[in-house]
Design a protein around this motif. Sequence first.
Motif, PDB file in Angstrom:
ATOM      1  N   ALA A  11       0.815  -1.216   0.000  1.00 28.28           N
ATOM      2  CA  ALA A  11       0.000   0.000   0.000  1.00 28.28           C
ATOM      3  C   ALA A  11       0.852   1.272   0.000  1.00 28.28           C
ATOM      4  O   ALA A  11       0.440   2.302  -0.535  1.00 28.28           O
ATOM      5  CB  ALA A  11      -0.937   0.003   1.211  1.00 28.28           C
ATOM      6  N   ASN A  12       2.068   1.201   0.561  1.00 27.42           N
ATOM      7  CA  ASN A  12       2.935   2.379   0.619  1.00 27.42           C
ATOM      8  C   ASN A  12       3.727   2.588  -0.674  1.00 27.42           C
ATOM      9  O   ASN A  12       4.549   3.489  -0.768  1.00 27.42           O
ATOM     10  CB  ASN A  12       3.885   2.301   1.809  1.00 27.42           C
ATOM     11  CG  ASN A  12       4.867   1.144   1.698  1.00 27.42           C
ATOM     12  OD1 ASN A  12       4.879   0.400   0.725  1.00 27.42           O
ATOM     13  ND2 ASN A  12       5.690   0.997   2.713  1.00 27.42           N
ATOM     14  N   GLY A  13       3.507   1.730  -1.693  1.00 19.52           N
ATOM     15  CA  GLY A  13       4.193   1.873  -2.971  1.00 19.52           C
ATOM     16  C   GLY A  13       5.410   0.993  -3.135  1.00 19.52           C
ATOM     17  O   GLY A  13       5.936   0.854  -4.236  1.00 19.52           O
ATOM     18  N   LEU A  14       5.867   0.370  -2.058  1.00 18.14           N
ATOM     19  CA  LEU A  14       7.022  -0.522  -2.127  1.00 18.14           C
ATOM     20  C   LEU A  14       6.667  -1.739  -2.975  1.00 18.14           C
ATOM     21  O   LEU A  14       5.615  -2.350  -2.789  1.00 18.14           O
ATOM     22  CB  LEU A  14       7.433  -0.967  -0.726  1.00 18.14           C
ATOM     23  CG  LEU A  14       8.583  -1.961  -0.637  1.00 18.14           C
ATOM     24  CD1 LEU A  14       9.894  -1.289  -1.021  1.00 18.14           C
ATOM     25  CD2 LEU A  14       8.665  -2.528   0.766  1.00 18.14           C
ATOM     26  N   THR A  15       7.516  -2.066  -3.923  1.00 13.40           N
ATOM     27  CA  THR A  15       7.306  -3.239  -4.766  1.00 13.40           C
ATOM     28  C   THR A  15       8.289  -4.326  -4.358  1.00 13.40           C
ATOM     29  O   THR A  15       9.486  -4.075  -4.289  1.00 13.40           O
ATOM     30  CB  THR A  15       7.501  -2.896  -6.254  1.00 13.40           C
ATOM     31  OG1 THR A  15       6.568  -1.876  -6.617  1.00 13.40           O
ATOM     32  CG2 THR A  15       7.273  -4.107  -7.130  1.00 13.40           C
ATOM     33  N   LEU A  16       7.778  -5.505  -4.116  1.00 15.01           N
ATOM     34  CA  LEU A  16       8.588  -6.660  -3.766  1.00 15.01           C
ATOM     35  C   LEU A  16       8.643  -7.582  -4.975  1.00 15.01           C
ATOM     36  O   LEU A  16       7.604  -7.959  -5.522  1.00 15.01           O
ATOM     37  CB  LEU A  16       7.978  -7.410  -2.578  1.00 15.01           C
ATOM     38  CG  LEU A  16       8.574  -8.782  -2.260  1.00 15.01           C
ATOM     39  CD1 LEU A  16       9.983  -8.638  -1.725  1.00 15.01           C
ATOM     40  CD2 LEU A  16       7.695  -9.517  -1.269  1.00 15.01           C
ATOM     41  N   LEU A  17       9.842  -7.918  -5.403  1.00 15.16           N
ATOM     42  CA  LEU A  17      10.054  -8.917  -6.449  1.00 15.16           C
ATOM     43  C   LEU A  17      10.825 -10.059  -5.813  1.00 15.16           C
ATOM     44  O   LEU A  17      11.824  -9.838  -5.137  1.00 15.16           O
ATOM     45  CB  LEU A  17      10.862  -8.344  -7.609  1.00 15.16           C
ATOM     46  CG  LEU A  17      10.239  -7.186  -8.359  1.00 15.16           C
ATOM     47  CD1 LEU A  17      11.229  -6.616  -9.370  1.00 15.16           C
ATOM     48  CD2 LEU A  17       8.973  -7.614  -9.058  1.00 15.16           C
ATOM     49  N   ALA A  18      10.384 -11.281  -6.031  1.00 20.79           N
ATOM     50  CA  ALA A  18      11.049 -12.433  -5.432  1.00 20.79           C
ATOM     51  C   ALA A  18      11.128 -13.562  -6.440  1.00 20.79           C
ATOM     52  O   ALA A  18      10.234 -13.747  -7.260  1.00 20.79           O
ATOM     53  CB  ALA A  18      10.283 -12.895  -4.192  1.00 20.79           C
ATOM     54  N   GLU A  19      12.215 -14.310  -6.347  1.00 19.80           N
ATOM     55  CA  GLU A  19      12.407 -15.484  -7.189  1.00 19.80           C
ATOM     56  C   GLU A  19      12.847 -16.634  -6.299  1.00 19.80           C
ATOM     57  O   GLU A  19      13.960 -16.631  -5.772  1.00 19.80           O
ATOM     58  CB  GLU A  19      13.466 -15.216  -8.247  1.00 19.80           C
ATOM     59  CG  GLU A  19      13.742 -16.398  -9.129  1.00 19.80           C
ATOM     60  CD  GLU A  19      14.878 -16.150 -10.104  1.00 19.80           C
ATOM     61  OE1 GLU A  19      15.127 -17.038 -10.921  1.00 19.80           O
ATOM     62  OE2 GLU A  19      15.530 -15.095 -10.037  1.00 19.80           O
ATOM     63  N   PRO A  20      11.984 -17.613  -6.086  1.00 22.29           N
ATOM     64  CA  PRO A  20      12.383 -18.748  -5.270  1.00 22.29           C
ATOM     65  C   PRO A  20      13.423 -19.604  -5.996  1.00 22.29           C
ATOM     66  O   PRO A  20      13.359 -19.787  -7.206  1.00 22.29           O
ATOM     67  CB  PRO A  20      11.078 -19.527  -5.068  1.00 22.29           C
ATOM     68  CG  PRO A  20      10.130 -19.031  -6.088  1.00 22.29           C
ATOM     69  CD  PRO A  20      10.615 -17.701  -6.558  1.00 22.29           C
ATOM     70  N   MET A  21      14.397 -20.080  -5.231  1.00 21.44           N
ATOM     71  CA  MET A  21      15.452 -20.933  -5.783  1.00 21.44           C
ATOM     72  C   MET A  21      15.615 -22.106  -4.820  1.00 21.44           C
ATOM     73  O   MET A  21      16.305 -21.994  -3.808  1.00 21.44           O
ATOM     74  CB  MET A  21      16.752 -20.146  -5.924  1.00 21.44           C
ATOM     75  CG  MET A  21      16.619 -18.934  -6.839  1.00 21.44           C
ATOM     76  SD  MET A  21      18.086 -17.877  -6.832  1.00 21.44           S
ATOM     77  CE  MET A  21      19.178 -18.859  -7.831  1.00 21.44           C
TER      78      MET A  21
END
Length: 90
Positions: A11-21
């Motif tokens: 909601a605060n604009g922070l974008t999380l990108l994740a790639e499981p390995m």
Amino acid sequence: MTQDAFQHRFANGLTLLAEPMSHVRSAAMYFLVPAGCANDPTDRPGLAGIVAGMMTRGAGGRDNRALMLAQDNLGLDRSESVGVVHMQFW
């Protein structure tokens, strides 16, 4: 091999990108903040660099030494830098 990536926008604009390995037992994090030296006020050049350095100088009840020891005990490898457009923490 397919690459599965996860994206979530808070909601605060922070974008999380994740790639499981699944083949590794560690995690890597990289924070990119839009606060590079191009945003320094004209009468305060270098301000972004000072702020980046201060970010690792303590937190909560921990001073610089206590914070670094706590991070070392977790096995963290950390750094920060400032570019033209962004401040980076990893």
